[in-house]
Design a protein around this motif. Structure first.
Motif, short mmCIF file in Angstrom:
data_model
loop_
_atom_site.label_atom_id
_atom_site.label_comp_id
_atom_site.label_asym_id
_atom_site.label_seq_id
_atom_site.Cartn_x
_atom_site.Cartn_y
_atom_site.Cartn_z
N TYR A 64 0.87 -1.17 0.00
CA TYR A 64 0.00 0.00 0.00
C TYR A 64 0.90 1.22 0.00
CZ TYR A 64 -4.39 2.39 1.16
OH TYR A 64 -5.50 3.17 1.14
N LEU A 117 0.79 4.23 -1.37
CA LEU A 117 0.31 5.60 -1.18
C LEU A 117 0.29 5.98 0.29
CD1 LEU A 117 -2.60 6.21 -3.70
CD2 LEU A 117 -0.55 7.58 -3.39
N ALA A 118 -0.19 5.06 1.13
CA ALA A 118 -0.22 5.34 2.56
C ALA A 118 1.19 5.51 3.10
CB ALA A 118 -0.93 4.22 3.30
N ALA A 162 3.72 6.65 1.46
CA ALA A 162 4.21 7.96 1.04
C ALA A 162 3.68 9.06 1.96
CB ALA A 162 3.80 8.23 -0.41
N HIS A 163 2.40 8.97 2.32
CA HIS A 163 1.84 10.00 3.20
C HIS A 163 2.51 9.97 4.57
CE1 HIS A 163 -1.29 11.89 0.84
NE2 HIS A 163 -1.60 10.70 0.35
N GLY A 187 5.48 8.81 5.25
CA GLY A 187 6.85 9.27 5.08
C GLY A 187 6.92 10.79 5.05
N ARG A 188 5.92 11.40 4.43
CA ARG A 188 5.87 12.86 4.37
C ARG A 188 5.69 13.45 5.76
NH1 ARG A 188 1.22 15.71 4.30
NH2 ARG A 188 -0.05 13.87 3.84
N LYS A 211 6.41 11.99 8.63
CA LYS A 211 7.59 11.72 9.41
C LYS A 211 8.68 12.75 9.12
CE LYS A 211 11.11 8.33 10.32
NZ LYS A 211 11.59 6.97 10.25
N ASP A 264 -4.11 15.64 9.60
CA ASP A 264 -3.61 14.92 8.45
C ASP A 264 -3.62 13.41 8.71
OD1 ASP A 264 -2.44 14.70 6.03
OD2 ASP A 264 -0.66 15.87 6.49
N THR A 324 -7.03 11.59 8.97
CA THR A 324 -7.62 11.26 7.67
C THR A 324 -7.04 9.95 7.16
OG1 THR A 324 -7.21 13.60 7.31
CG2 THR A 324 -8.28 12.39 5.53
N ILE A 325 -5.70 9.84 7.21
CA ILE A 325 -5.04 8.61 6.74
C ILE A 325 -5.54 7.41 7.55
CG2 ILE A 325 -2.82 7.43 6.55
CD1 ILE A 325 -3.05 9.59 4.54
N LYS A 357 -8.33 6.94 9.07
CA LYS A 357 -9.70 6.54 8.68
C LYS A 357 -9.65 5.75 7.38
CE LYS A 357 -12.54 10.00 10.92
NZ LYS A 357 -12.60 11.47 10.80
N ILE A 358 -8.83 6.22 6.44
CA ILE A 358 -8.71 5.52 5.16
C ILE A 358 -8.17 4.11 5.39
CG2 ILE A 358 -7.53 5.51 2.94
CD1 ILE A 358 -7.61 8.59 3.09
N ILE A 380 -8.05 7.81 -0.79
CA ILE A 380 -6.62 8.11 -0.65
C ILE A 380 -6.11 8.86 -1.87
CG2 ILE A 380 -5.66 5.93 -1.55
CD1 ILE A 380 -3.82 6.44 1.21
N LYS A 410 -7.09 12.33 -1.17
CA LYS A 410 -6.17 12.88 -0.17
C LYS A 410 -4.85 13.29 -0.83
CE LYS A 410 -4.18 13.41 3.92
NZ LYS A 410 -4.41 14.66 4.60
N ASN A 441 11.65 9.04 0.47
CA ASN A 441 10.32 9.56 0.78
C ASN A 441 9.95 10.67 -0.20
OD1 ASN A 441 11.25 12.06 1.69
ND2 ASN A 441 11.24 11.48 3.84
N PRO A 442 8.67 11.05 -0.22
CA PRO A 442 8.25 11.98 -1.28
C PRO A 442 8.93 13.35 -1.22
CG PRO A 442 6.35 11.17 -0.02
CD PRO A 442 7.56 10.60 0.61
N ILE A 443 9.51 13.69 -0.07
CA ILE A 443 10.12 15.02 0.04
C ILE A 443 11.44 15.08 -0.73
CG2 ILE A 443 10.90 16.79 1.66
CD1 ILE A 443 8.31 16.17 2.79
#
Lengths: 530, 173
Positions: free
Chosen positions: A289, A291-292, A294-295, A297-298, A300, A347, A350-351, A353-354, B4, B7, B65-67
């Motif tokens: 998964y 995408l999760a 990546a979020h 990681g952002r 963090k 932020d 939201t993640i 809940k998803i 997602i 999001k 990571n994305p950054i």
């Protein structure tokens, strides 16, 4: 704070003959025993319904040159009151054998093998006498923590072969992995015995990263070893340095100022936050998964940059010092931290809940890598892993340090013991940490940041301190030596306790799920290997 | 699934949102740049930990990571040394890891680049002299690039990887 007197009384009645002396140091009751009686008393403490002690730490001390004896110490945490109780026994000069307690207490298994490797003392009756820390190529008779072993000795290399446990049968084969294995990860060796896909047995072989940390501590002054403690396990900088500082503060009679206590809690929570959020992402990544991941990681990275702005280090290096903290946080900075955490919490929610709404994710996490409550208890598992397997323990609440006495943290805990439970503990702790940071900001008192030592350390005196790091309970035992030096420093990262448990959690799962299970434990190799 | 994606769309592009650092501490040598020439457009890295405290690995992880998103520069992380163009080695080389490091070096196809990441890999840092440490990485295998720091920030690592892709400042062309 601590009152184990009823327990001591109980033991006194039950073992009048065995107990040589009763004492206490810094509030911890100590029972001194003859070495032959240790297994019986330890078994009693472990199994008696009124005590239910779990072995928290086992360590040895070489008292030379002051006294020609070795000492073995067994630290128990009593379940009912969460107090500590210490058993101590002496091995006079030259005696190398002691009776192993492993046959009745699983939790002692690695500790006793470690004592054997590092001190050359032999646990008689131990079911597994293979080497642990010293790999096979170390020469015979090298026991680095003995006082006559020089810290900078150059080791020669000899031949040797490690014998893995074997399972034999039709269709059973072994999958060796490591020490250098996939991804950006630390070295460790895993050996799976499988028949088809399910794991029948997993055996770990660690200690590739043994750097001689405990011996290096002995070369330092009490007040100068904080940077070394920060580098025991890189991701637990604050936890380790705080545990070390607290032990030294007891030895130097220092009362840490209120403001410093609050700031220590603040930094510890910030460390917990970035690690937990990173872990949630990593678990998602191992279920593909991305995408999760990546979020997370952002988020963090956002927290790491916040650390960098606050303390000049992304890992919060250099914030703790003996006697307080070295980094102050202004009101404006504290307000900014709270604002930023508010944003991250929105932020993150939201993640979250998803994630919970995602059936395919839940399907991977549920019933994967179950660590039962019984096995968790037998191995005295600590921290996030323990709380996911029904062990309701958290040092922040049970024996408060820093400012936790006033903050009253809530401790989440689950009983399923699977990957999902471990992830849920982390999710809950993220919210709790953010709440604690808000609370700290609201209460942060004014005042000095450090104090000066009140007394000189007494050679031979020792102190234990415990800190709930993000992974779990970190323990430090520091013993003062001559001229303000360290005589012995025993470091125990939660990983050392939890690694053996992972061998049980993996059983019956398929090999491709092992990375996921491993990630949900997320144990440190460096903190384990020392 | 749609939530997602929604999001992610709302979050927008975060790549590059990191504070600048004034690096490099140690300029990348001409020879290293020459050696990295075949990998300018695409370099695959295998990370080898020989005894670090794990902070350096966390910063290497942060690179993907994305950054920081190091993949946009054509840098990939491989799981096997057989796929690697460059080895990034972290930590002092411990007694127990010495053999494994040499094996990994042998398993990596030529031409290859070795990057020593962090103070421990460069000069053993705090663990210098310990009985369990056999010396810095260059005692065992030839090192081309050194990135000091304890640990170096991801932006600093990026800057060095960037320098490897450019012509040397005094080059004639």
């Amino acid at each position: 704070m601590i009152d184990a007197r009823p327990a001591v009384e109980q033991l006194r009645v039950a073992f009048t003959q065995a107990i040589i002396g009763v004492g206490s140091l810094h509030g911890i009751p100590i029972l001194r025993l003859d070495k032959r009686d240790v297994p019986t008393v330890a078994h009693f403490i472990h199994t008696h319904p009124g005590l239910r002690g779990s072995l928290s730490l086992l360590w040895a001390v070489d008292h030379r040159p002051r006294e020609a004896r070795d000492e073995l110490c067994y630290l128990f945490t009593l379940a009912a009151r969460k107090d500590w109780l210490l058993l101590a026994t002496d091995l006079p000069d030259g005696e190398r054998e002691f009776s192993s307690i492993t046959p009745t207490l699983h939790a002692a298994k690695w500790y006793e093998r470690e004592v054997r490797d590092l001190f050359g003392l032999i646990p008689v009756g131990h079911p597994d006498m293979r080497r642990l820390v010293r790999h096979e190529h170390w020469p015979k008779g090298t026991h680095p923590l003995k006082k006559d072993f020089s810290w900078n000795r150059v080791l020669e290399r000899v031949q040797g072969q490690y014998a893995f446990r074997k399972i034999q049968g039709e269709g059973v084969f072994e999958v060796p992995v490591g020490p250098i294995h996939a991804g950006i990860i630390e070295p460790g060796h895993f050996r799976f015995s499988v028949a088809g896909e399910p794991i029948m047995q997993l055996e770990l072989r660690h200690f590739w990263k043994h750097r001689g940390v405990e011996k290096l501590f002995e070369q330092q002054q009490l007040t100068a070893a904080v940077p070394l403690s920060e580098r025991v396990s890189g991701d637990t900088t604050v936890g380790h340095s705080l545990a070390y500082c607290q032990a030294v503060e007891i030895l130097l009679g220092m009362e840490v100022p209120q403001r410093a206590r609050y700031l220590r809690s603040l930094f510890l929570e910030l460390e917990r936050l970035h690690n937990h959020i990173g872990d949630v992402g990593a678990i998602c990544n191992d279920t593909a998964y991305v995408l999760a991941h990546a979020h997370c990681g952002r988020m963090k990275e956002q927290l790491m940059q916040l650390n960098d702005r606050l303390a000049g280090s992304r890992f919060l290096r250099g914030v703790n010092c003996v006697g307080g903290v070295a980094v102050d946080v202004t009101d404006a900075q504290a307000a900014q931290v709270v604002t930023e955490l508010d944003a991250i919490e929105r932020d993150f929610t939201t993640i979250e809940k998803i994630l919970f709404a995602n059936a395919s994710l839940t399907e991977r996490l549920e019933n994967t890598g179950i660590l039962t409550e019984r096995i968790a208890w037998d191995h005295a598992v600590v921290g996030v892993v323990g709380r996911a397997s029904g062990m309701d323990r958290d040092i922040r609440r049970d024996r408060p340090f820093a400012a936790y006495g006033e903050l009253q943290p809530q401790v989440p805990f689950y009983r399923y013991g699977d990957v999902r439970a471990r992830m849920r503990v982390r999710l809950d702790e993220v919210h709790e940490s953010i709440r604690l940071v808000r609370e700290i900001r609201r209460r942060l008192p004014q005042g000095p940041l450090t104090v000066r030592p009140r007394r000189e350390p007494v050679a031979g005196e020792w102190a234990i301190s415990a800190v709930e790091g993000w992974r779990g309970e970190i323990l430090y035992v520091v013993m003062a030596g001559e001229l303000g030096r360290i005589h012995r420093c025993k470091v125990r990262d939660p990983s050392f306790v939890n690694w053996p448990a992972i061998q049980w959690a993996a059983l019956g799962n398929i090999v491709p799920d092992f990375p996921l299970i491993n990630k949900s434990f997320n144990l440190s190799y460096a903190g384990n290997d020392l | 699934m749609f939530r997602i994606i929604k999001k992610s769309l709302k979050t927008g592009v975060v790549t590059g949102h990191h504070p600048d650092v004034n690096v490099p501490h140690e300029p990348v040598s001409r020879e290293a740049i020459e050696k990295a020439r075949p990998f300018r457009r695409s370099m695959t890295i295998r990370e080898v930990d020989t005894g670090s405290c794990n902070a350096c690995e966390m910063e290497m992880n942060a690179l993907v990571n994305p950054i920081y998103d190091v993949e946009r520069f054509g840098v990939h992380i491989a799981a096997s040394p057989r796929h690697a163009d460059a080895l990034v080695v972290t930590g002092p080389v411990t007694v127990n890891m010495e053999r494994a490091l040499k094996d990994v070096y042998k398993a990596t196809p030529d031409p290859k680049l070795v990057i020593a990441l962090g103070d421990c890999a460069v000069h053993c840092g705090m663990f210098k002299g310990s009985y369990a440490v056999t010396g810095p990485v260059e005692r065992h295998i030839p090192v081309d690039v050194r990135i000091p720091g304890c640990p170096p920030r991801p932006a600093e690592i990026l800057a060095v990887l960037e320098a490897l892709r450019k012509d040397p400042p005094d080059s004639a062309r």
